[in-house]
Design an enzyme around this catalytic site. Structure first.
Site, PDB file in Angstrom:
ATOM      1  N   ASP A   1      23.603  19.115 -24.009  1.00 35.06           N
ATOM      2  CA  ASP A   1      22.482  18.180 -23.974  1.00 35.06           C
ATOM      3  C   ASP A   1      21.247  18.671 -24.718  1.00 35.06           C
ATOM      4  OD1 ASP A   1      23.526  15.953 -22.689  1.00 35.06           O
ATOM      5  OD2 ASP A   1      23.211  16.812 -20.701  1.00 35.06           O
TER       6      ASP A   1
ATOM      7  N   ASP B   1      28.260  11.205 -22.563  1.00 39.75           N
ATOM      8  CA  ASP B   1      26.813  11.372 -22.767  1.00 39.75           C
ATOM      9  C   ASP B   1      26.507  12.002 -24.125  1.00 39.75           C
ATOM     10  OD1 ASP B   1      27.870  11.634 -20.106  1.00 39.75           O
ATOM     11  OD2 ASP B   1      25.861  12.046 -19.339  1.00 39.75           O
TER      12      ASP B   1
ATOM     13  N   ARG C   1      26.030   3.588 -16.873  1.00 38.27           N
ATOM     14  CA  ARG C   1      25.222   4.399 -17.774  1.00 38.27           C
ATOM     15  C   ARG C   1      26.084   5.070 -18.833  1.00 38.27           C
ATOM     16  NH1 ARG C   1      22.586   7.372 -14.411  1.00 38.27           N
ATOM     17  NH2 ARG C   1      23.229   9.490 -14.903  1.00 38.27           N
TER      18      ARG C   1
ATOM     19  N   TRP D   1      25.388   4.978 -22.761  1.00 36.30           N
ATOM     20  CA  TRP D   1      25.387   6.128 -23.676  1.00 36.30           C
ATOM     21  C   TRP D   1      26.265   5.835 -24.893  1.00 36.30           C
ATOM     22  CZ3 TRP D   1      21.359   8.291 -22.187  1.00 36.30           C
ATOM     23  CH2 TRP D   1      21.144   8.958 -20.981  1.00 36.30           C
TER      24      TRP D   1
END
Length: 384
Positions: free
Chosen positions: A105, A162, A234, A238
């Site tokens: 991330d 993600d 979610r 993404w």
């Protein structure tokens, strides 16, 4: 869904375009208060008391608050936003030379800090920090299986949807120093997203486990969704936003079509007010399930990317959907009438299977709400 008294100038608005000047003015006041309220905190979650927590600097959400500040600075020209945002990338760099838990991330951390700071100010240290983060992410690529490794656990074959959003730092680095190796890695992982993460119907897997030595796909894992074959909203956001970004960097329509496929599925699953439940397959019916305003705001921003990529009437459908989501978020999920609340949106869902952060404000939900509104107001720069 939260019910509130109609006191704001946008409560009776029939469209977002009608309301957006008033919304933007209120948003500036909100962010100004947040600067005072948050101080040096690195916010992630604000629960029932409306007070944002203070997470460690290597936590994945640490870049979103400074990202809000940089957008507000560019949109308004006001220096107090820049001053509040300026030092965050240096803090992150200092953390990299200590014990830390940076992982897949780093795009979420360094794109809204170092990279946008460099784009807006030309700061050479910010450029250096952004390129170092891109190098770090590139080093997590597993050639067998063509995926970016998730987290720093012993499960070295895991990858998550993600990371679709973190690819932007690799594309930026490739362009900035004219080195296509970064783009090769980003496209290879994007191909894995299209081929393995995005299902035929447009829903997505959250976590995939690969054999790290052979690249063989082992299984899908539920992660933050209701189960291995559920439809975490979610995660869809993404993928939708990330593949639209990938198209913007590459011009390859394969990624645009993938973003559209997820968008069509996402829109088909929405309730009447266009604010997503946390997982589209959590139950039937979904009426009693929590919403996730962070999924809605991220998807809205991604829909605007799709709209910009398509001509006229073809793109208008995606823009209308995004505007409808943002108007609903503003009218029914905003904290405008509670100046003590440190978040912008309520009813976010973090990790419901783990019983963590349900019906809360989430800083990334706030960020994508601001990002999407800025796009509608003509913001041309991009953080992701």
């Amino acid at each position: 869904m939260t019910t509130k008294v109609d006191t704001s100038p946008w409560d009776q608005a029939a469209s977002l375009q009608e309301a957006i000047p008033a919304i933007w003015e209120a948003l500036q006041g909100k962010v100004d208060r947040m600067i005072e309220q948050l101080g040096d905190k690195s916010p992630h979650v604000a629960k029932a008391d409306g007070i944002y927590d203070d997470m460690r600097l290597d936590w994945w959400t640490a870049g979103f608050w400074p990202g809000i500040l940089w957008i507000m600075h560019e949109m308004t020209g006001k220096d107090h936003y820049k001053e509040a945002a300026w030092g965050w990338d240096e803090k992150f760099e200092n953390k990299t030379i200590q014990d830390n838990n940076f992982h897949h991330d780093v795009g979420f951390q360094f794109l809204p800090t170092s990279v946008i700071k460099y784009k807006l100010t030309g700061d050479k240290d910010a450029k250096r920090r952004g390129l170092a983060a891109a190098n770090f992410l590139a080093g997590r690529f597993n050639i067998a299986g063509s995926f970016l490794r998730a987290w720093n656990q012993e499960k070295i074959g895991w990858s998550i949807v993600d990371s679709s959003m973190n690819l932007s730092i690799l594309f930026w680095a490739a362009q900035e120093i004219n080195d296509p190796r970064f783009e090769h890695i980003a496209r290879a992982h994007a191909d894995t997203v299209v081929d393995k993460f995005i299902r035929e119907d447009g829903s997505v897997n959250h976590i995939l486990s690969f054999n790290p030595r052979t690249g063989e796909l082992i299984e899908s894992l539920g992660g933050q969704g209701a189960g291995p074959h559920s439809s975490w909203s979610r995660g869809a956001a993404w993928a939708l936003h990330g593949m639209a970004n990938t198209y913007r960097y590459t011009g390859d329509t394969r990624y645009l079509r993938a973003a559209q496929r997820v968008a069509h599925y996402f829109l088909s699953c929405l309730p009447e007010d266009y604010v997503a439940h946390w997982d589209f397959r959590a139950a039937d019916p979904l009426d009693g399930e929590p919403r996730d305003t962070s999924a809605a705001s991220c998807a809205a921003s991604g829909l605007l990317e799709i709209a910009d990529a398509l001509p006229g009437v073809e793109g208008a459908m995606y823009r209308r959907a995004a505007e409808r989501m943002l108007l609903a978020l503003t009218q029914h999920y905003g904290t405008w009438d509670n100046p003590a609340h440190e978040g912008i949106l309520i009813e976010g869902t973090g990790n419901k299977p783990a019983g963590q952060n349900v019906d809360v404000s989430l800083i990334y939900g706030d960020y994508y709400y601001v990002e999407a509104l800025a796009k509608l107001l003509g913001w041309k720069n991009r953080i992701f």
